[in-house]
Scaffold this motif. Structure first.
Motif, PDB file in Angstrom:
ATOM      1  N   VAL A 234      -8.556   4.930   3.699  1.00  0.00           N
ATOM      2  CA  VAL A 234      -7.690   6.049   3.114  1.00  0.00           C
ATOM      3  C   VAL A 234      -7.008   5.599   1.978  1.00  0.00           C
ATOM      4  CG1 VAL A 234      -5.626   7.347   4.123  1.00  0.00           C
ATOM      5  CG2 VAL A 234      -7.405   6.827   5.450  1.00  0.00           C
ATOM      6  N   VAL A 235      -6.334   4.313   2.376  1.00  0.00           N
ATOM      7  CA  VAL A 235      -5.510   3.720   1.205  1.00  0.00           C
ATOM      8  C   VAL A 235      -5.994   3.462  -0.197  1.00  0.00           C
ATOM      9  CG1 VAL A 235      -4.029   1.662   0.757  1.00  0.00           C
ATOM     10  CG2 VAL A 235      -3.863   2.600   3.062  1.00  0.00           C
ATOM     11  N   GLU A 236      -7.282   3.051  -0.097  1.00  0.00           N
ATOM     12  CA  GLU A 236      -7.917   2.778  -1.158  1.00  0.00           C
ATOM     13  C   GLU A 236      -8.156   4.088  -2.155  1.00  0.00           C
ATOM     14  OE1 GLU A 236     -11.093  -0.581   0.315  1.00  0.00           O
ATOM     15  OE2 GLU A 236     -11.945   1.112  -0.467  1.00  0.00           O
ATOM     16  N   ASN A 237      -8.582   5.204  -1.292  1.00  0.00           N
ATOM     17  CA  ASN A 237      -8.529   6.394  -2.001  1.00  0.00           C
ATOM     18  C   ASN A 237      -7.107   7.091  -2.535  1.00  0.00           C
ATOM     19  OD1 ASN A 237     -10.248   9.020  -2.354  1.00  0.00           O
ATOM     20  ND2 ASN A 237      -8.888   9.862  -1.024  1.00  0.00           N
TER      21      ASN A 237
ATOM     22  N   ILE B  39      -6.639   8.270  -6.358  1.00  0.00           N
ATOM     23  CA  ILE B  39      -6.146   9.698  -6.525  1.00  0.00           C
ATOM     24  C   ILE B  39      -4.928   9.384  -7.252  1.00  0.00           C
ATOM     25  CG2 ILE B  39      -4.813  11.615  -5.503  1.00  0.00           C
ATOM     26  CD1 ILE B  39      -6.609  11.205  -3.044  1.00  0.00           C
ATOM     27  N   ARG B  40      -4.129   8.464  -7.043  1.00  0.00           N
ATOM     28  CA  ARG B  40      -2.519   8.350  -7.559  1.00  0.00           C
ATOM     29  C   ARG B  40      -2.681   7.453  -8.942  1.00  0.00           C
ATOM     30  NH1 ARG B  40       1.753   9.808  -4.412  1.00  0.00           N
ATOM     31  NH2 ARG B  40       3.145   8.067  -5.131  1.00  0.00           N
ATOM     32  N   ASN B  41      -3.961   7.046  -9.160  1.00  0.00           N
ATOM     33  CA  ASN B  41      -4.068   5.878 -10.205  1.00  0.00           C
ATOM     34  C   ASN B  41      -3.050   5.053 -10.093  1.00  0.00           C
ATOM     35  OD1 ASN B  41      -5.265   4.952 -12.600  1.00  0.00           O
ATOM     36  ND2 ASN B  41      -3.922   6.377 -13.866  1.00  0.00           N
ATOM     37  N   GLU B  42      -2.860   4.001  -8.984  1.00  0.00           N
ATOM     38  CA  GLU B  42      -1.970   3.187  -8.814  1.00  0.00           C
ATOM     39  C   GLU B  42      -2.622   1.957  -8.398  1.00  0.00           C
ATOM     40  OE1 GLU B  42       0.937   4.596  -6.146  1.00  0.00           O
ATOM     41  OE2 GLU B  42       1.861   6.234  -7.289  1.00  0.00           O
ATOM     42  N   ASN B  43      -2.014   0.820  -8.668  1.00  0.00           N
ATOM     43  CA  ASN B  43      -2.443  -0.396  -8.295  1.00  0.00           C
ATOM     44  C   ASN B  43      -2.402  -0.465  -6.575  1.00  0.00           C
ATOM     45  OD1 ASN B  43      -1.957  -3.272  -7.157  1.00  0.00           O
ATOM     46  ND2 ASN B  43      -2.767  -3.591  -9.302  1.00  0.00           N
ATOM     47  N   GLU B  44      -3.771  -0.838  -6.182  1.00  0.00           N
ATOM     48  CA  GLU B  44      -3.889  -0.785  -4.744  1.00  0.00           C
ATOM     49  C   GLU B  44      -2.935  -1.874  -3.995  1.00  0.00           C
ATOM     50  OE1 GLU B  44      -8.091  -0.719  -3.311  1.00  0.00           O
ATOM     51  OE2 GLU B  44      -7.404  -1.528  -1.647  1.00  0.00           O
TER      52      GLU B  44
ATOM     53  N   LYS C  62      -0.254  -0.695  -1.324  1.00  0.00           N
ATOM     54  CA  LYS C  62      -0.017  -1.399   0.115  1.00  0.00           C
ATOM     55  C   LYS C  62       1.395  -1.766   0.524  1.00  0.00           C
ATOM     56  CE  LYS C  62      -4.906  -2.985   0.576  1.00  0.00           C
ATOM     57  NZ  LYS C  62      -5.603  -4.105   0.553  1.00  0.00           N
ATOM     58  N   ASN C  63       1.944  -2.597  -0.245  1.00  0.00           N
ATOM     59  CA  ASN C  63       3.208  -3.045  -0.129  1.00  0.00           C
ATOM     60  C   ASN C  63       4.221  -1.816   0.018  1.00  0.00           C
ATOM     61  OD1 ASN C  63       2.573  -5.641  -0.212  1.00  0.00           O
ATOM     62  ND2 ASN C  63       2.866  -5.887  -2.394  1.00  0.00           N
ATOM     63  N   VAL C  64       4.200  -0.910  -0.852  1.00  0.00           N
ATOM     64  CA  VAL C  64       5.019   0.353  -0.730  1.00  0.00           C
ATOM     65  C   VAL C  64       4.841   0.982   0.553  1.00  0.00           C
ATOM     66  CG1 VAL C  64       5.749   2.627  -1.655  1.00  0.00           C
ATOM     67  CG2 VAL C  64       5.235   0.673  -3.221  1.00  0.00           C
ATOM     68  N   LEU C  65       3.443   1.466   1.093  1.00  0.00           N
ATOM     69  CA  LEU C  65       3.425   1.977   2.224  1.00  0.00           C
ATOM     70  C   LEU C  65       4.008   1.172   3.436  1.00  0.00           C
ATOM     71  CD1 LEU C  65      -0.447   2.998   1.540  1.00  0.00           C
ATOM     72  CD2 LEU C  65       1.756   4.553   1.523  1.00  0.00           C
ATOM     73  N   LEU C  66       3.966   0.070   3.210  1.00  0.00           N
ATOM     74  CA  LEU C  66       4.366  -0.976   4.787  1.00  0.00           C
ATOM     75  C   LEU C  66       5.798  -0.702   4.739  1.00  0.00           C
ATOM     76  CD1 LEU C  66       3.353  -2.754   6.705  1.00  0.00           C
ATOM     77  CD2 LEU C  66       3.767  -4.766   5.067  1.00  0.00           C
ATOM     78  N   GLU C  67       6.375  -0.816   3.428  1.00  0.00           N
ATOM     79  CA  GLU C  67       7.874  -0.802   3.499  1.00  0.00           C
ATOM     80  C   GLU C  67       8.234   0.752   3.942  1.00  0.00           C
ATOM     81  OE1 GLU C  67      10.313  -2.969   2.920  1.00  0.00           O
ATOM     82  OE2 GLU C  67       8.517  -4.349   2.862  1.00  0.00           O
TER      83      GLU C  67
END
Ligand code: NI
Length: 261
Positions: free
Chosen positions: A230-233, A237-242, A246-251
């Motif tokens: 899900v996160v890789e996708n 989709i968002r054209n962001e560094n994975e 991941k750090n942003v999602l955790l925060e």
């Protein structure tokens, strides 16, 4: 480090795949170190609590799902309130409205328990995890009328409404999580929502045991380990560094579910 903010681990299906010990081991091998197991009635909320006491990686939500209100009993809210005070109970959920099936509980009962559980979350100082299916407009209306109860924030879990409507829910201070459906080929609306939600309001989930993401779509049961896909996708989709994402999602998860450690 990854987090699955919405999963259901209390079902019997995990016995057939080696039990919880192995589910957690597989998750950790994919970097998934925290999982929030969601209750959907009193019994499952109690089971989720027990899991959280057994496994460091598991936290839980306590709440009554709108589709399960057929067996709601007066007194259940009292039980949920006790669970809210547990150190690993991070939210009231999942709660909301579900008009998908014709034989779902009465809308009147759904609305009443939705509001009463919003009140419970507010009184206990917890965020809410929202389930809403085929009830977009009414969900929004109830949330707007009760915006003062959302002081600790909330999560639109498995968001499936229009990308345009995200603005309304964002305006109420809510965050969004997406799971397997955001990886499906035909999920245009969902992909559009994932693309446009501000990074600080985005979270990752599996909603397992169902809705296994691509490339394992159709495999049952889904497991927290699959939140990786899900996160890789999301990153694609968002054209962001994975790694940064991941750090942003955790925060984001730690900010919303402030009891998470
Ligand atoms: Ni769920």
């Amino acid at each position: 480090m990854l987090i699955d903010v919405h999963c259901h681990l209390t079902g019997e299906e995990y016995v057939t795949v080696g039990g919880m010990e192995e589910v957690i081991d597989r998750a950790k091998r994919e970097g998934v170190t925290r999982m929030i197991c969601s209750g959907f009635d009193v019994e499952s909320s109690l089971q989720a609590k027990v899991l959280s006491e057994t496994y460091e990686e598991i936290y839980f939500c306590a709440g009554f799902h709108p589709g399960e209100l057929g067996h709601y009993r007066e007194g259940d809210l009292k039980e949920l309130r006790k669970l809210c005070r547990h150190e690993k109970c991070v939210a009231v959920g999942e709660i909301g409205l579900d008009y998908h099936f014709e034989d779902n509980p009465e809308p009147k009962l759904q609305r009443e328990l939705f509001v009463r559980q919003l009140e419970l979350a507010n009184e206990e100082g917890l965020p809410v995890v929202l389930h809403s299916r085929d009830a977009a407009q009414e969900t929004l209306e109830i949330l707007k009328e009760n915006a003062s109860l959302l002081k600790k924030g909330g999560l639109m879990h498995c968001y499936s409404y229009s990308p345009e409507m995200t603005a309304d829910f964002l305006g109420l201070g809510l965050s969004f999580s997406f799971g397997g459906p955001s990886t499906f080929k035909n999920a245009k609306k969902v992909v559009e929502s994932v693309r446009h939600i501000p990074a600080h309001r985005l979270l990752s989930e599996t909603d397992c045991p169902y809705l296994t993401p691509t490339p394992f779509r159709g495999v049952f049961p889904n497991e927290p380990k699959n939140v990786r896909y899900v996160v890789e996708n999301f990153a694609t989709i968002r054209n962001e560094n994975e790694e940064e994402l991941k750090n942003v999602l955790l925060e984001n998860a730690k900010r919303l579910f402030f009891k998470l450690r």
